[in-house]
Design an enzyme around this catalytic site. Structure first.
Site, PDB file in Angstrom:
ATOM      1  N   LYS A  71     153.830  36.913  41.020  1.00  0.00           N
ATOM      2  CA  LYS A  71     152.869  36.631  42.085  1.00  0.00           C
ATOM      3  C   LYS A  71     152.070  35.408  41.705  1.00  0.00           C
ATOM      4  CE  LYS A  71     150.710  37.826  45.877  1.00  0.00           C
ATOM      5  NZ  LYS A  71     150.929  36.448  46.330  1.00  0.00           N
ATOM      6  N   LYS A  95     146.147  37.907  34.735  1.00  0.00           N
ATOM      7  CA  LYS A  95     145.210  38.222  35.821  1.00  0.00           C
ATOM      8  C   LYS A  95     145.597  39.518  36.531  1.00  0.00           C
ATOM      9  CE  LYS A  95     144.074  34.553  38.034  1.00  0.00           C
ATOM     10  NZ  LYS A  95     143.929  33.433  38.990  1.00  0.00           N
ATOM     11  N   LYS A 107     153.881  30.894  39.499  1.00  0.00           N
ATOM     12  CA  LYS A 107     153.102  29.799  40.092  1.00  0.00           C
ATOM     13  C   LYS A 107     154.070  28.741  40.588  1.00  0.00           C
ATOM     14  CE  LYS A 107     148.653  28.990  40.581  1.00  0.00           C
ATOM     15  NZ  LYS A 107     147.661  30.061  40.779  1.00  0.00           N
ATOM     16  N   THR A 191     138.560  35.490  46.770  1.00  0.00           N
ATOM     17  CA  THR A 191     138.392  34.934  45.422  1.00  0.00           C
ATOM     18  C   THR A 191     136.922  34.637  45.147  1.00  0.00           C
ATOM     19  OG1 THR A 191     140.591  33.977  45.623  1.00  0.00           O
ATOM     20  CG2 THR A 191     139.237  33.200  43.795  1.00  0.00           C
ATOM     21  N   ASN A 222     137.659  26.389  49.081  1.00  0.00           N
ATOM     22  CA  ASN A 222     137.728  27.772  49.539  1.00  0.00           C
ATOM     23  C   ASN A 222     136.951  28.724  48.628  1.00  0.00           C
ATOM     24  OD1 ASN A 222     139.429  30.458  48.908  1.00  0.00           O
ATOM     25  ND2 ASN A 222     139.296  30.098  51.094  1.00  0.00           N
ATOM     26  N   SER A 362     145.544  39.779  47.812  1.00  0.00           N
ATOM     27  CA  SER A 362     146.948  39.533  48.169  1.00  0.00           C
ATOM     28  C   SER A 362     147.761  40.811  48.000  1.00  0.00           C
ATOM     29  CB  SER A 362     147.557  38.457  47.270  1.00  0.00           C
ATOM     30  OG  SER A 362     147.001  37.219  47.583  1.00  0.00           O
TER      31      SER A 362
HETATM   32  P1  NAD Z   1     140.219  23.774  47.135  1.00  0.00           P
HETATM   33  O1  NAD Z   1     141.278  22.740  47.158  1.00  0.00           O
HETATM   34  O2  NAD Z   1     139.876  24.494  48.393  1.00  0.00           O
HETATM   35  O3  NAD Z   1     138.848  23.133  46.592  1.00  0.00           O
HETATM   36  C1  NAD Z   1     138.776  22.396  45.410  1.00  0.00           C
HETATM   37  C2  NAD Z   1     137.370  21.798  45.324  1.00  0.00           C
HETATM   38  O4  NAD Z   1     137.255  21.118  44.073  1.00  0.00           O
HETATM   39  C3  NAD Z   1     137.053  20.759  46.409  1.00  0.00           C
HETATM   40  O5  NAD Z   1     135.728  20.905  46.833  1.00  0.00           O
HETATM   41  C4  NAD Z   1     137.207  19.432  45.678  1.00  0.00           C
HETATM   42  O6  NAD Z   1     136.430  18.390  46.237  1.00  0.00           O
HETATM   43  C5  NAD Z   1     136.691  19.816  44.303  1.00  0.00           C
HETATM   44  N1  NAD Z   1     137.119  18.899  43.244  1.00  0.00           N
HETATM   45  C6  NAD Z   1     138.342  18.402  42.986  1.00  0.00           C
HETATM   46  N2  NAD Z   1     138.294  17.562  41.937  1.00  0.00           N
HETATM   47  C7  NAD Z   1     137.010  17.533  41.527  1.00  0.00           C
HETATM   48  C8  NAD Z   1     136.323  16.849  40.502  1.00  0.00           C
HETATM   49  N3  NAD Z   1     136.960  16.031  39.658  1.00  0.00           N
HETATM   50  N4  NAD Z   1     134.990  17.058  40.380  1.00  0.00           N
HETATM   51  C9  NAD Z   1     134.328  17.866  41.224  1.00  0.00           C
HETATM   52  N5  NAD Z   1     134.933  18.547  42.216  1.00  0.00           N
HETATM   53  C10 NAD Z   1     136.249  18.377  42.359  1.00  0.00           C
HETATM   54  O7  NAD Z   1     140.629  24.798  45.969  1.00  0.00           O
HETATM   55  P2  NAD Z   1     140.195  26.315  45.822  1.00  0.00           P
HETATM   56  O8  NAD Z   1     141.179  27.161  46.527  1.00  0.00           O
HETATM   57  O9  NAD Z   1     138.756  26.470  46.114  1.00  0.00           O
HETATM   58  O10 NAD Z   1     140.459  26.525  44.255  1.00  0.00           O
HETATM   59  C11 NAD Z   1     139.541  26.089  43.263  1.00  0.00           C
HETATM   60  C12 NAD Z   1     139.967  26.599  41.903  1.00  0.00           C
HETATM   61  O11 NAD Z   1     140.080  28.012  41.937  1.00  0.00           O
HETATM   62  C13 NAD Z   1     141.327  26.116  41.386  1.00  0.00           C
HETATM   63  O12 NAD Z   1     141.271  26.033  39.989  1.00  0.00           O
HETATM   64  C14 NAD Z   1     142.268  27.233  41.797  1.00  0.00           C
HETATM   65  O13 NAD Z   1     143.442  27.249  40.997  1.00  0.00           O
HETATM   66  C15 NAD Z   1     141.393  28.417  41.533  1.00  0.00           C
HETATM   67  N6  NAD Z   1     141.755  29.626  42.259  1.00  0.00           N
HETATM   68  C16 NAD Z   1     141.851  29.642  43.614  1.00  0.00           C
HETATM   69  C17 NAD Z   1     142.170  30.820  44.263  1.00  0.00           C
HETATM   70  C18 NAD Z   1     142.188  30.914  45.764  1.00  0.00           C
HETATM   71  O14 NAD Z   1     142.307  32.037  46.279  1.00  0.00           O
HETATM   72  N7  NAD Z   1     142.037  29.833  46.497  1.00  0.00           N
HETATM   73  C19 NAD Z   1     142.433  31.973  43.523  1.00  0.00           C
HETATM   74  C20 NAD Z   1     142.324  31.933  42.148  1.00  0.00           C
HETATM   75  C21 NAD Z   1     141.979  30.747  41.524  1.00  0.00           C
END
Ligand code: NAD
Length: 428
Positions: A71, A95, A107, A191, A222, A362
């Site tokens: 997953k 996780k 992944k 999340t 997100n 999920s």
């Molecule tokens: P997203 O693409 O919706 O948002 C990413 C955010 O990070 C944006 O606001 C972007 O502007 C910012 N960003 C990117 N580079 C940056 C930098 N150098 N400095 C400051 N800000 C920066 O992604 P997301 O879904 O919110 O995921 C964020 C993190 O959480 C990732 O590491 C992802 O792997 C992890 N994650 C996400 C989920 C999920 O359900 N979406 C689940 C588990 C883990």
């Protein structure tokens, strides 16, 4: 997405090796668990709007599926690397295990910049990704989901391609689908809310009232948007948020010392989590360099953007006021920085526990798909709260009894469960 000096896969393996040695795991189990079981690398030709064909590189990596189907999300990013996906697939295994859901770790990713692709090109990319991989993924083998720069729309295109290939309805093939099309209510929030459920529990253990706390976030996508929302609802005050600005090709920190209004901030943020600088200025935000989020005098830091953000170079900038770091992003802290944080006695909730809310929801989505009966949002979120709180408490209890930090305690629980599954199946 790593730069040349940082390799997240090495970090993931170093974290594993450290705990494997403490657990006294036998050599074969160690060898099996410190690398992915399967990797798929492929090319995806896409006919672009101008008639030319562009070839993208795609990957799917299945780290371990002893406890259930693999997953994990699919990321679209121009600097994606195989080692990042390897590391993330490994973290997915831990996780799912630490929150005790019957799934393994996987992944995927595509090297691309969706911001420069039209809707049609993105759809073709999603369909092409599934065409390359359909034989090796599925509801009982490997279940993808959205991740960085992918969303529910992408998931539905992928599902549609999978169902076209197999000639049936397989809603359990992918999660993060739109609500009404097999998606679960609460998935979008899951999340970010999960991050705050564990933060709330951590603060309780530390005897701190959340209403007296301040926080800074890195990222406003997100995860961060929903985390900020729930944190503010519980009475916390966010004073700074940093995000990436793709026009200026740099990041900025948006600071408001009397606290941000998350709804207003969301209204000036695009779908990629970039806050509009001009509008923010009009609203009275100070615009500081991207790194400034880490050096503010707050109680809580929440990295929610990318990996490799708290490093040996900037960890010393963390204010002495900071009491707790909750890793919402995957792999935001390097091994060296982790040691400094530990030595300073800052309570850290590790990524694969803190951001497990997404995969937990999920899993709920799969359960609902299998029943063909969908829960109300409150039911989803209350089940999520129960799962996250229980996982946090198990890790916290072990950290006390075994005198481990939270990351090591979470690893001990997660690795033990997977090692047990591998042994029970007779693989080692
Ligand atoms: P997203 O693409 O919706 O948002 C990413 C955010 O990070 C944006 O606001 C972007 O502007 C910012 N960003 C990117 N580079 C940056 C930098 N150098 N400095 C400051 N800000 C920066 O992604 P997301 O879904 O919110 O995921 C964020 C993190 O959480 C990732 O590491 C992802 O792997 C992890 N994650 C996400 C989920 C999920 O359900 N979406 C689940 C588990 C883990």
């Amino acid at each position: 997405m790593s730069n040349t000096s940082y390799n997240p896969y090495e970090t993931a393996q170093a974290q594993f090796d450290k705990v494997a040695a403490q657990l006294d795991l036998d050599e074969a189990t160690r060898e099996l668990l410190r690398q992915p079981m399967r990797e798929y690398h492929f090319s995806i030709p896409v006919r672009m709007d101008d008639g030319s064909v562009k070839v993208f590189r795609g990957y799917r990596i299945q780290h371990n599926d002893a406890r259930g189907p693999a997953k994990g999300g699919i990321r679209f990013h121009p600097q994606e690397t195989v080692d990042t996906i390897r590391a993330l697939s490994m973290w997915m295994t831990w996780k799912c295990s630490v929150v005790d859901i019957p799934l393994g770790g996987g992944k995927g990713g595509v090297i691309c910049d969706p911001r420069s692709l039209s809707e049609r090109e993105q759809e073709q990319l999603c369909r092409g990704y599934v065409r390359q991989l359909a034989r090796n993924v599925g509801p009982n083998t490997d279940v993808p989901a959205p991740d960085v720069m992918t969303n529910a729309k992408h998931m539905l295109w992928m599902l549609d391609e999978y169902e076209t290939i197999y000639g049936g309805r397989y809603p359990g093939f992918i999660t993060g689908k739109p609500v009404g099309m097999g998606g679960s209510l609460g998935r979008t929030e899951a999340t970010g809310y999960g991050v705050i459920y564990v933060l709330r529990e951590a603060l309780k253990k530390m005897g701190i009232d959340i209403r007296n706390t301040t926080a800074c976030f890195q990222g406003y996508g997100n995860v961060a948007q929903h985390a900020v929302k729930l944190y503010c609802q519980l009475g916390g005050k966010v004073i700074g948020i940093s995000c990436w600005d793709d026009i200026d090709k740099t990041s900025y920190t948006f600071r408001k010392k009397d606290g941000i209004d998350c709804d207003v901030l969301c209204s000036i943020t695009d779908t990629y989590g970039t806050i509009n600088k001009e509008k923010a200025k009009e609203l009275g935000y100070e615009i500081l360099p991207g790194e400034a989020w880490i050096e503010q005098d707050v109680d809580i830091l929440i990295p929610a953007a990318l990996e490799n953000q708290i490093t040996a170079e900037n960890v010393h900038k963390i204010s002495s006021q900071v009491k707790i770091i909750v890793e919402a992003a995957n792999g935001p802290t390097t091994t060296e920085a982790d040691k400094v944080i530990n030595d300073r006695g800052i309570f850290l909730v590790p990524d694969f526990l803190a951001n497990a809310g997404g995969v937990t929801c999920s899993y709920f989505e799969q359960v609902q798909c299998n029943m063909n009966y969908y829960w109300e949002k409150d039911e989803v979120l209350s089940r999520l709260d129960t799962k996250m709180t229980s996982a946090f408490n198990s890790v916290y209890e072990l950290s006390l009894t075994k005198k481990l930090n939270m990351r090591d305690a979470a690893y001990v629980i997660a690795i033990n469960r997977v090692a047990q599954a591998v042994r029970s199946r007779g693989w080692v």
